[in-house]
Design a protein around this motif. Structure first.
Motif, PDB file in Angstrom:
ATOM      1  N   MET A   1       1.010  -1.230  -0.126  1.00  0.00           N
ATOM      2  CA  MET A   1       0.143   0.005  -0.092  1.00  0.00           C
ATOM      3  C   MET A   1       0.803   1.254   0.013  1.00  0.00           C
ATOM      4  SD  MET A   1      -2.754   1.176   2.688  1.00  0.00           S
ATOM      5  CE  MET A   1      -4.141   0.015   2.381  1.00  0.00           C
ATOM      6  N   ARG A   2       0.413   2.268  -0.646  1.00  0.00           N
ATOM      7  CA  ARG A   2       1.169   3.561  -0.748  1.00  0.00           C
ATOM      8  C   ARG A   2       1.096   4.292   0.494  1.00  0.00           C
ATOM      9  NH1 ARG A   2      -1.194   5.919  -6.191  1.00  0.00           N
ATOM     10  NH2 ARG A   2       0.798   7.159  -6.610  1.00  0.00           N
ATOM     11  N   LYS A   3       2.209   4.949   0.942  1.00  0.00           N
ATOM     12  CA  LYS A   3       2.176   5.817   2.052  1.00  0.00           C
ATOM     13  C   LYS A   3       0.896   6.903   2.218  1.00  0.00           C
ATOM     14  CE  LYS A   3       6.804   5.197   3.573  1.00  0.00           C
ATOM     15  NZ  LYS A   3       6.792   4.937   4.863  1.00  0.00           N
ATOM     16  N   SER A   4       0.891   7.531   0.737  1.00  0.00           N
ATOM     17  CA  SER A   4      -0.499   8.407   0.742  1.00  0.00           C
ATOM     18  C   SER A   4      -1.677   7.752   1.206  1.00  0.00           C
ATOM     19  CB  SER A   4      -0.177   9.024  -0.644  1.00  0.00           C
ATOM     20  OG  SER A   4      -0.539   8.025  -1.696  1.00  0.00           O
ATOM     21  N   LEU A   5      -1.931   6.733   0.823  1.00  0.00           N
ATOM     22  CA  LEU A   5      -3.233   6.167   1.145  1.00  0.00           C
ATOM     23  C   LEU A   5      -3.084   5.916   2.629  1.00  0.00           C
ATOM     24  CD1 LEU A   5      -3.720   3.544  -1.720  1.00  0.00           C
ATOM     25  CD2 LEU A   5      -4.915   5.547  -1.267  1.00  0.00           C
ATOM     26  N   THR A   6      -2.171   5.318   3.219  1.00  0.00           N
ATOM     27  CA  THR A   6      -1.904   5.143   4.610  1.00  0.00           C
ATOM     28  C   THR A   6      -2.221   6.281   5.530  1.00  0.00           C
ATOM     29  OG1 THR A   6      -0.407   3.388   4.180  1.00  0.00           O
ATOM     30  CG2 THR A   6      -0.446   3.946   6.553  1.00  0.00           C
ATOM     31  N   THR A   7      -1.253   7.331   4.973  1.00  0.00           N
ATOM     32  CA  THR A   7      -1.522   8.608   6.013  1.00  0.00           C
ATOM     33  C   THR A   7      -3.315   8.969   5.710  1.00  0.00           C
ATOM     34  OG1 THR A   7       0.629   9.060   5.280  1.00  0.00           O
ATOM     35  CG2 THR A   7      -0.721  10.954   6.266  1.00  0.00           C
ATOM     36  N   GLY A   8      -3.752   9.054   4.646  1.00  0.00           N
ATOM     37  CA  GLY A   8      -5.013   9.432   4.623  1.00  0.00           C
ATOM     38  C   GLY A   8      -5.836   8.613   5.205  1.00  0.00           C
ATOM     39  N   GLY A   9      -5.688   7.325   5.049  1.00  0.00           N
ATOM     40  CA  GLY A   9      -6.518   6.391   5.938  1.00  0.00           C
ATOM     41  C   GLY A   9      -6.320   6.621   7.634  1.00  0.00           C
ATOM     42  N   ASN A  10      -5.307   6.877   8.051  1.00  0.00           N
ATOM     43  CA  ASN A  10      -4.810   7.281   9.473  1.00  0.00           C
ATOM     44  C   ASN A  10      -5.775   8.414   9.717  1.00  0.00           C
ATOM     45  OD1 ASN A  10      -3.163   5.229   9.867  1.00  0.00           O
ATOM     46  ND2 ASN A  10      -1.429   6.624   9.499  1.00  0.00           N
ATOM     47  N   MET A  11      -5.901   9.324   8.873  1.00  0.00           N
ATOM     48  CA  MET A  11      -6.790  10.514   9.220  1.00  0.00           C
ATOM     49  C   MET A  11      -8.043  10.421   9.234  1.00  0.00           C
ATOM     50  SD  MET A  11      -4.741  13.674   7.387  1.00  0.00           S
ATOM     51  CE  MET A  11      -5.830  15.022   8.227  1.00  0.00           C
ATOM     52  N   ILE A  12      -8.671   9.605   8.291  1.00  0.00           N
ATOM     53  CA  ILE A  12     -10.019   9.102   8.402  1.00  0.00           C
ATOM     54  C   ILE A  12     -10.374   8.295   9.473  1.00  0.00           C
ATOM     55  CG2 ILE A  12     -11.586   7.589   7.061  1.00  0.00           C
ATOM     56  CD1 ILE A  12     -10.198   8.247   4.507  1.00  0.00           C
ATOM     57  N   ILE A  13      -9.566   7.292  10.177  1.00  0.00           N
ATOM     58  CA  ILE A  13      -9.783   6.982  11.338  1.00  0.00           C
ATOM     59  C   ILE A  13      -9.793   7.627  12.503  1.00  0.00           C
ATOM     60  CG2 ILE A  13      -8.823   4.749  12.721  1.00  0.00           C
ATOM     61  CD1 ILE A  13      -7.743   3.430  10.368  1.00  0.00           C
ATOM     62  N   LEU A  14      -8.896   8.619  12.407  1.00  0.00           N
ATOM     63  CA  LEU A  14      -8.820   9.452  13.567  1.00  0.00           C
ATOM     64  C   LEU A  14     -10.125  10.417  13.666  1.00  0.00           C
ATOM     65  CD1 LEU A  14      -7.430  11.111  15.897  1.00  0.00           C
ATOM     66  CD2 LEU A  14      -6.434  12.553  14.160  1.00  0.00           C
ATOM     67  N   GLY A  15     -10.681  10.663  12.224  1.00  0.00           N
ATOM     68  CA  GLY A  15     -11.686  11.484  12.058  1.00  0.00           C
ATOM     69  C   GLY A  15     -13.034  10.942  12.584  1.00  0.00           C
ATOM     70  N   ILE A  16     -13.237   9.373  12.353  1.00  0.00           N
ATOM     71  CA  ILE A  16     -14.238   8.667  12.650  1.00  0.00           C
ATOM     72  C   ILE A  16     -14.229   8.414  14.175  1.00  0.00           C
ATOM     73  CG2 ILE A  16     -15.167   6.247  12.779  1.00  0.00           C
ATOM     74  CD1 ILE A  16     -14.217   6.207   9.857  1.00  0.00           C
ATOM     75  N   ILE A  17     -13.053   8.202  14.879  1.00  0.00           N
ATOM     76  CA  ILE A  17     -13.052   8.225  16.217  1.00  0.00           C
ATOM     77  C   ILE A  17     -13.556   9.469  16.916  1.00  0.00           C
ATOM     78  CG2 ILE A  17     -11.315   8.007  18.332  1.00  0.00           C
ATOM     79  CD1 ILE A  17      -9.862   6.054  16.457  1.00  0.00           C
ATOM     80  N   LEU A  18     -12.963  10.678  16.390  1.00  0.00           N
ATOM     81  CA  LEU A  18     -13.381  11.966  17.200  1.00  0.00           C
ATOM     82  C   LEU A  18     -14.933  12.262  16.953  1.00  0.00           C
ATOM     83  CD1 LEU A  18     -10.407  14.218  16.412  1.00  0.00           C
ATOM     84  CD2 LEU A  18     -11.046  13.294  18.384  1.00  0.00           C
ATOM     85  N   LEU A  19     -15.260  11.593  15.854  1.00  0.00           N
ATOM     86  CA  LEU A  19     -16.751  11.811  15.486  1.00  0.00           C
ATOM     87  C   LEU A  19     -17.591  11.170  16.502  1.00  0.00           C
ATOM     88  CD1 LEU A  19     -18.800  13.237  13.614  1.00  0.00           C
ATOM     89  CD2 LEU A  19     -18.783  11.227  12.074  1.00  0.00           C
ATOM     90  N   ILE A  20     -17.302   9.834  16.518  1.00  0.00           N
ATOM     91  CA  ILE A  20     -17.950   8.972  17.533  1.00  0.00           C
ATOM     92  C   ILE A  20     -17.905   9.395  19.117  1.00  0.00           C
ATOM     93  CG2 ILE A  20     -17.826   6.567  18.486  1.00  0.00           C
ATOM     94  CD1 ILE A  20     -17.120   5.593  15.652  1.00  0.00           C
ATOM     95  N   ILE A  21     -16.627   9.776  19.420  1.00  0.00           N
ATOM     96  CA  ILE A  21     -16.507  10.204  20.914  1.00  0.00           C
ATOM     97  C   ILE A  21     -17.292  11.618  20.801  1.00  0.00           C
ATOM     98  CG2 ILE A  21     -14.916  11.296  22.588  1.00  0.00           C
ATOM     99  CD1 ILE A  21     -12.829   9.310  21.449  1.00  0.00           C
ATOM    100  N   GLY A  22     -17.580  12.415  20.039  1.00  0.00           N
ATOM    101  CA  GLY A  22     -18.218  13.656  20.103  1.00  0.00           C
ATOM    102  C   GLY A  22     -19.680  13.488  20.218  1.00  0.00           C
ATOM    103  N   LEU A  23     -20.186  12.542  19.295  1.00  0.00           N
ATOM    104  CA  LEU A  23     -21.496  12.148  19.378  1.00  0.00           C
ATOM    105  C   LEU A  23     -22.085  11.407  20.954  1.00  0.00           C
ATOM    106  CD1 LEU A  23     -21.871  10.841  15.561  1.00  0.00           C
ATOM    107  CD2 LEU A  23     -22.773  13.025  16.726  1.00  0.00           C
ATOM    108  N   ILE A  24     -21.243  10.483  21.062  1.00  0.00           N
ATOM    109  CA  ILE A  24     -21.510   9.857  22.360  1.00  0.00           C
ATOM    110  C   ILE A  24     -21.438  10.710  23.576  1.00  0.00           C
ATOM    111  CG2 ILE A  24     -20.899   8.030  24.071  1.00  0.00           C
ATOM    112  CD1 ILE A  24     -19.945   6.380  21.526  1.00  0.00           C
TER     113      ILE A  24
END
Length: 61
Positions: A1-24
């Motif tokens: 996997m390319r690093k650009s996809l990994t970094t973007g993927g990490n940001m997506i995961i972080l965004g989902i985690i913050l979104l879930i914590i914020g909603l809960i």
């Protein structure tokens, strides 16, 4: 996997985690930050997959 996809993927995961914590926890700023980081991560992942330069770099590390 390319690093650009990994970094973007990490940001997506972080965004989902913050979104879930914020909603809960009913914390609006976390929900807003989660949405923003999720969108930025998706854009970076898409541009990286297309091979486009991001911020003057061919690869986003």
């Amino acid at each position: 996997m390319r690093k650009s996809l990994t970094t973007g993927g990490n940001m997506i995961i972080l965004g989902i985690i913050l979104l879930i914590i914020g909603l809960i926890a009913h914390i609006g700023i976390l929900t807003t930050l989660g949405i923003i980081i999720l969108i930025i991560g998706a854009v970076l992942a898409i541009l990286g997959a297309m091979g486009r330069e991001i911020g003057g770099r061919r690869h986003f590390y």
